[in-house]
Design an enzyme around this catalytic site. Structure first.
Site, PDB file in Angstrom:
ATOM      1  CG  HIS A 176      46.980  -3.904  18.460  1.00 24.47           C
ATOM      2  ND1 HIS A 176      46.315  -3.893  17.368  1.00 24.47           N
ATOM      3  CD2 HIS A 176      48.100  -3.304  18.305  1.00 24.47           C
ATOM      4  CE1 HIS A 176      47.158  -3.462  16.183  1.00 24.47           C
ATOM      5  NE2 HIS A 176      48.293  -3.098  17.106  1.00 24.47           N
TER       6      HIS A 176
ATOM      7  CG  HIS B 147      48.517   1.700  17.921  1.00 23.65           C
ATOM      8  ND1 HIS B 147      49.166   2.342  16.964  1.00 23.65           N
ATOM      9  CD2 HIS B 147      48.520   0.426  17.577  1.00 23.65           C
ATOM     10  CE1 HIS B 147      49.879   1.319  16.109  1.00 23.65           C
ATOM     11  NE2 HIS B 147      49.372   0.345  16.302  1.00 23.65           N
TER      12      HIS B 147
HETATM   13  P1  5GP Z   1      50.409  -1.696  14.159  1.00 24.88           P
HETATM   14  O1  5GP Z   1      50.729  -2.483  13.166  1.00 24.88           O
HETATM   15  O2  5GP Z   1      50.942  -0.324  14.108  1.00 24.88           O
HETATM   16  O3  5GP Z   1      50.613  -2.399  15.641  1.00 24.88           O
HETATM   17  O4  5GP Z   1      48.599  -1.743  14.287  1.00 24.88           O
HETATM   18  C1  5GP Z   1      48.034  -0.804  13.358  1.00 24.88           C
HETATM   19  C2  5GP Z   1      46.558  -1.160  13.431  1.00 24.88           C
HETATM   20  O5  5GP Z   1      45.988  -0.014  12.993  1.00 24.88           O
HETATM   21  C3  5GP Z   1      46.289  -2.069  12.499  1.00 24.88           C
HETATM   22  O6  5GP Z   1      45.752  -3.340  13.235  1.00 24.88           O
HETATM   23  C4  5GP Z   1      45.370  -1.899  11.361  1.00 24.88           C
HETATM   24  O7  5GP Z   1      44.474  -2.590  10.864  1.00 24.88           O
HETATM   25  C5  5GP Z   1      44.822  -0.602  12.260  1.00 24.88           C
HETATM   26  N1  5GP Z   1      44.668   0.603  11.317  1.00 24.88           N
HETATM   27  C6  5GP Z   1      45.298   1.005  10.139  1.00 24.88           C
HETATM   28  N2  5GP Z   1      44.698   2.193   9.541  1.00 24.88           N
HETATM   29  C7  5GP Z   1      43.492   2.385  10.279  1.00 24.88           C
HETATM   30  C8  5GP Z   1      42.497   3.253  10.216  1.00 24.88           C
HETATM   31  O8  5GP Z   1      42.188   4.308   9.214  1.00 24.88           O
HETATM   32  N3  5GP Z   1      41.581   3.148  10.895  1.00 24.88           N
HETATM   33  C9  5GP Z   1      41.300   2.259  11.871  1.00 24.88           C
HETATM   34  N4  5GP Z   1      40.183   2.103  12.685  1.00 24.88           N
HETATM   35  N5  5GP Z   1      42.325   1.264  12.023  1.00 24.88           N
HETATM   36  C10 5GP Z   1      43.396   1.308  11.283  1.00 24.88           C
END
Ligand code: 5GP
Ligand code: ZN
Length: 146
Positions: A112, A110
């Protein structure tokens, strides 16, 4: 059975973002087509914090195809000015983490997009769950401008 369905669709059982794609977990969806989906982060750093994902499961950048990366990137170019306008941001942070060592916490690739205000602390991860009504309100404003 469900696992087979997921595999056929390029989704991975047990992945929260694949569950969102399959409609089995809720999200404030901003956009979806055959290649990508975009929804609000549930624990936003700031209002409008959005995630863009490919509609096929990839743990991270290392297995993503060039076409999928292009689709994510193209949509980020479309979304960024809308987020800036809707949230009155001074800038938009674009962040993308690969591997736990880099801070990745959800292992479905993903990107951001995080609206930033001048002088506000810069971070990639929020600390608390957002109010659902606030997420719904901002999602409606973003969707209306996309
Ligand atoms: P990463 O740390 O992998 O770059 O970011 C993962 C992101 O996914 C985090 O910002 C977290 O808040 C978001 N996230 C985790 N679980 C969920 C979910 O069930 N729904 C949504 N919409 N975001 C999520
Ligand atoms: Zn997934």
């Amino acid at each position: 059975m469900q696992q087979n369905l997921f595999a056929d669709d390029g989704l991975k059982s047990g992945c929260i973002f694949c569950q969102i794609l399959a409609g089995q977990s809720p999200a404030h969806m901003l956009y979806r087509d055959d290649d990508i989906a975009c929804f609000l982060d549930i624990m936003p750093v700031s209002e409008g914090h959005s995630l863009i994902i490919p509609t096929r499961h990839h743990d991270d950048l290392f297995t993503l195809s060039q076409g999928e990366l292009d689709a994510v990137s193209r949509f980020s170019r479309r979304l960024a000015p809308v987020l800036r306008e809707v949230t009155d941001a001074d800038g938009i942070g674009v962040h993308q983490l690969n591997g736990a060592a880099a801070g990745q916490t959800v292992f479905h690739y993903h990107m951001h997009l995080i609206p930033a205000k001048q002088g506000a602390p810069r971070q990639i991860h929020g600390r608390k769950m957002a109010d659902q009504q606030q997420l719904a309100d901002i999602a409606a404003k973003i969707r209306a401008r996309l």
